[in-house]
Motif scaffolding. Structure first.
Motif, PDB file in Angstrom:
ATOM      1  N   THR A  50      14.527  29.537   5.814  1.00 14.45           N
ATOM      2  CA  THR A  50      15.468  29.004   4.820  1.00 14.45           C
ATOM      3  C   THR A  50      16.564  30.027   4.560  1.00 14.45           C
ATOM      4  O   THR A  50      16.411  31.220   4.877  1.00 14.45           O
ATOM      5  N   THR A  71      10.793  19.238  -1.844  1.00 14.45           N
ATOM      6  CA  THR A  71      11.022  20.664  -1.585  1.00 14.45           C
ATOM      7  C   THR A  71      11.233  21.438  -2.880  1.00 14.45           C
ATOM      8  O   THR A  71      10.793  22.578  -3.017  1.00 14.45           O
ATOM      9  N   LYS A  72      11.908  20.824  -3.832  1.00 15.95           N
ATOM     10  CA  LYS A  72      12.155  21.484  -5.116  1.00 15.95           C
ATOM     11  C   LYS A  72      10.838  21.838  -5.795  1.00 15.95           C
ATOM     12  O   LYS A  72      10.677  22.949  -6.331  1.00 15.95           O
ATOM     13  N   TYR A 115      13.490  25.049  -4.892  1.00 13.92           N
ATOM     14  CA  TYR A 115      14.919  24.850  -4.629  1.00 13.92           C
ATOM     15  C   TYR A 115      15.105  23.578  -3.807  1.00 13.92           C
ATOM     16  O   TYR A 115      14.209  23.133  -3.094  1.00 13.92           O
ATOM     17  N   THR A 116      16.285  22.967  -3.935  1.00 16.22           N
ATOM     18  CA  THR A 116      16.628  21.833  -3.079  1.00 16.22           C
ATOM     19  C   THR A 116      17.119  22.369  -1.742  1.00 16.22           C
ATOM     20  O   THR A 116      17.715  23.457  -1.668  1.00 16.22           O
ATOM     21  N   GLU A 117      16.885  21.599  -0.680  1.00  8.64           N
ATOM     22  CA  GLU A 117      17.182  22.120   0.649  1.00  8.64           C
ATOM     23  C   GLU A 117      17.646  21.024   1.592  1.00  8.64           C
ATOM     24  O   GLU A 117      16.989  19.988   1.733  1.00  8.64           O
ATOM     25  N   TYR A 174      17.848  20.101   5.356  1.00  9.23           N
ATOM     26  CA  TYR A 174      16.981  20.577   6.435  1.00  9.23           C
ATOM     27  C   TYR A 174      17.485  20.112   7.795  1.00  9.23           C
ATOM     28  O   TYR A 174      17.762  18.916   7.993  1.00  9.23           O
ATOM     29  N   MET A 212      23.117  20.950  -2.397  1.00  9.26           N
ATOM     30  CA  MET A 212      21.895  21.639  -1.986  1.00  9.26           C
ATOM     31  C   MET A 212      21.977  23.129  -2.299  1.00  9.26           C
ATOM     32  O   MET A 212      23.057  23.736  -2.238  1.00  9.26           O
ATOM     33  N   GLU A 213      20.826  23.703  -2.604  1.00  8.97           N
ATOM     34  CA  GLU A 213      20.754  25.130  -2.921  1.00  8.97           C
ATOM     35  C   GLU A 213      20.401  25.990  -1.709  1.00  8.97           C
ATOM     36  O   GLU A 213      20.705  27.180  -1.675  1.00  8.97           O
ATOM     37  N   HIS A 214      19.725  25.395  -0.719  1.00  7.49           N
ATOM     38  CA  HIS A 214      19.313  26.133   0.476  1.00  7.49           C
ATOM     39  C   HIS A 214      19.552  25.279   1.718  1.00  7.49           C
ATOM     40  O   HIS A 214      19.672  24.052   1.641  1.00  7.49           O
ATOM     41  N   GLY A 267      17.566  24.795   5.491  1.00 11.32           N
ATOM     42  CA  GLY A 267      16.295  25.119   6.128  1.00 11.32           C
ATOM     43  C   GLY A 267      16.206  24.578   7.536  1.00 11.32           C
ATOM     44  O   GLY A 267      16.953  23.672   7.933  1.00 11.32           O
ATOM     45  N   TYR A 306      19.047  33.179   7.825  1.00  8.60           N
ATOM     46  CA  TYR A 306      17.782  32.490   7.592  1.00  8.60           C
ATOM     47  C   TYR A 306      16.636  33.505   7.583  1.00  8.60           C
ATOM     48  O   TYR A 306      16.626  34.458   8.377  1.00  8.60           O
TER      49      TYR A 306
END
Length: 295
Positions: free
Chosen positions: A127, A215-216, A221-223, A225, A257-259, A261, A281
């Motif tokens: 991530t 995922t959160k 965190y939101t991601e 992908y 989104m925060e991340h 992945g 990552y």
């Protein structure tokens, strides 16, 4: 099981419905439920294989309160027996029952080791926070991003099969399995795209993305992908992978989104792991692939 084991990904209803509707499998023979005397389900198992393939994939699990009673071993033995029953003798290559375990799930790893399955590969989930300055890797001259559309889906599928032709453990995706991927509730068409050569209109590379709202809760965190990413052989060495991931990061962040992945075959000879690390990552979890020879 998910609440106890905290895996990086959990099947939702759509995934389970897909398991029961796979055209190459027979749910009456290729799925298994174990229940207690009151009818409560305490364990499950399933196997799946592509036509003509000697690789049978096994999935299963046991209610945490019912573990250490030999139930997991019984499910695995059923998987192995069912996998052998599916062999026709016409399969290409070695015939194996392939299973996957999260490295931090000690009981699952111990079970697979105890039944004679051998570790054959590691896959790492990675991530990257989307704060601060994002990488900016431009496409080569004459190429452009084309966002996924339904009328382009078949071209994406063919590009995927060609790009993954020489990847370890990969088998071509037929129309049914591809349709499931691009119609899954978590699939995000607006985050998915191809790299197209303007002059020829040919797809040089592609990226498919998804969003799992759980995922959160799992990681905090939101991601966005990256579900699938591939570069066709004739266009490799042109830095299309970092260009696609930088574009994906931009789209993820614009959607809140925060991340970002993705998952990577740790031993991929293309150097993918190194590329991802250079883009920021970092590893989150690792999955172990086990094989049991069937012949």
């Amino acid at each position: 099981m998910a609440e106890t084991d905290r895996p990086g990904w959990v099947e939702d209803r759509a995934d389970l419905e897909h398991i029961l509707a796979r055209p190459n499998d027979d749910p009456a023979r290729d799925t298994l439920l174990g229940h207690d005397s009151k009818g409560t389900v305490r364990a499950f198992g399933s196997v799946t294989a592509n036509p003509g393939s000697g690789r049978v994939l096994g999935f299963g699990g046991v209610d945490p309160q019912w573990r250490r009673r030999g139930i997991g071993t019984a499910v695995y033995q059923w998987q192995a027996a069912r996998a052998r029953a599916r062999l026709t003798g016409k399969e290409k290559g070695e015939s194996v029952l392939r299973s996957f375990a999260e490295e931090n799930n000690a009981s699952h790893v111990a079970l697979l080791s105890s039944v004679g399955a051998k570790v054959v590969r590691y896959f790492t989930e990675m991530t990257r926070p989307l704060t601060g300055e994002l990488p900016n890797v431009p496409l080569p001259e004459g190429m452009e991003f084309v966002t996924f559309r339904e009328d382009l889906s078949e071209r994406f599928r063919l590009a995927h099969n060609e790009a993954f032709l020489d990847h370890w453990g990969s088998e071509p995706r037929d129309a049914a399995s591809w349709k499931f991927t691009v119609t899954h509730p978590q699939f995000r068409a607006d985050w998915s795209f191809a790299v197209v050569e303007k002059a020829s209109g040919g797809i040089a590379a592609y990226q498919l993305a998804s969003f799992d709202p759980e995922t959160k809760e799992i990681f905090g965190y939101t991601e966005g992908y990256t579900e699938l990413l591939g570069v066709l052989r004739d266009w490799r060495g042109m830095r299309l992978t970092p260009a696609m991931l930088s574009e994906a990061m931009r789209r993820f962040r614009e959607s809140g989104m925060e991340h970002a992945g993705l998952g990577v075959d740790t031993e991929n000879p293309s150097g993918a792991l190194r590329i991802y690390e250079q883009l920021g990552y970092t590893p989150v979890t690792r999955q172990i692939t086990f094989d049991l020879p069937l012949t």
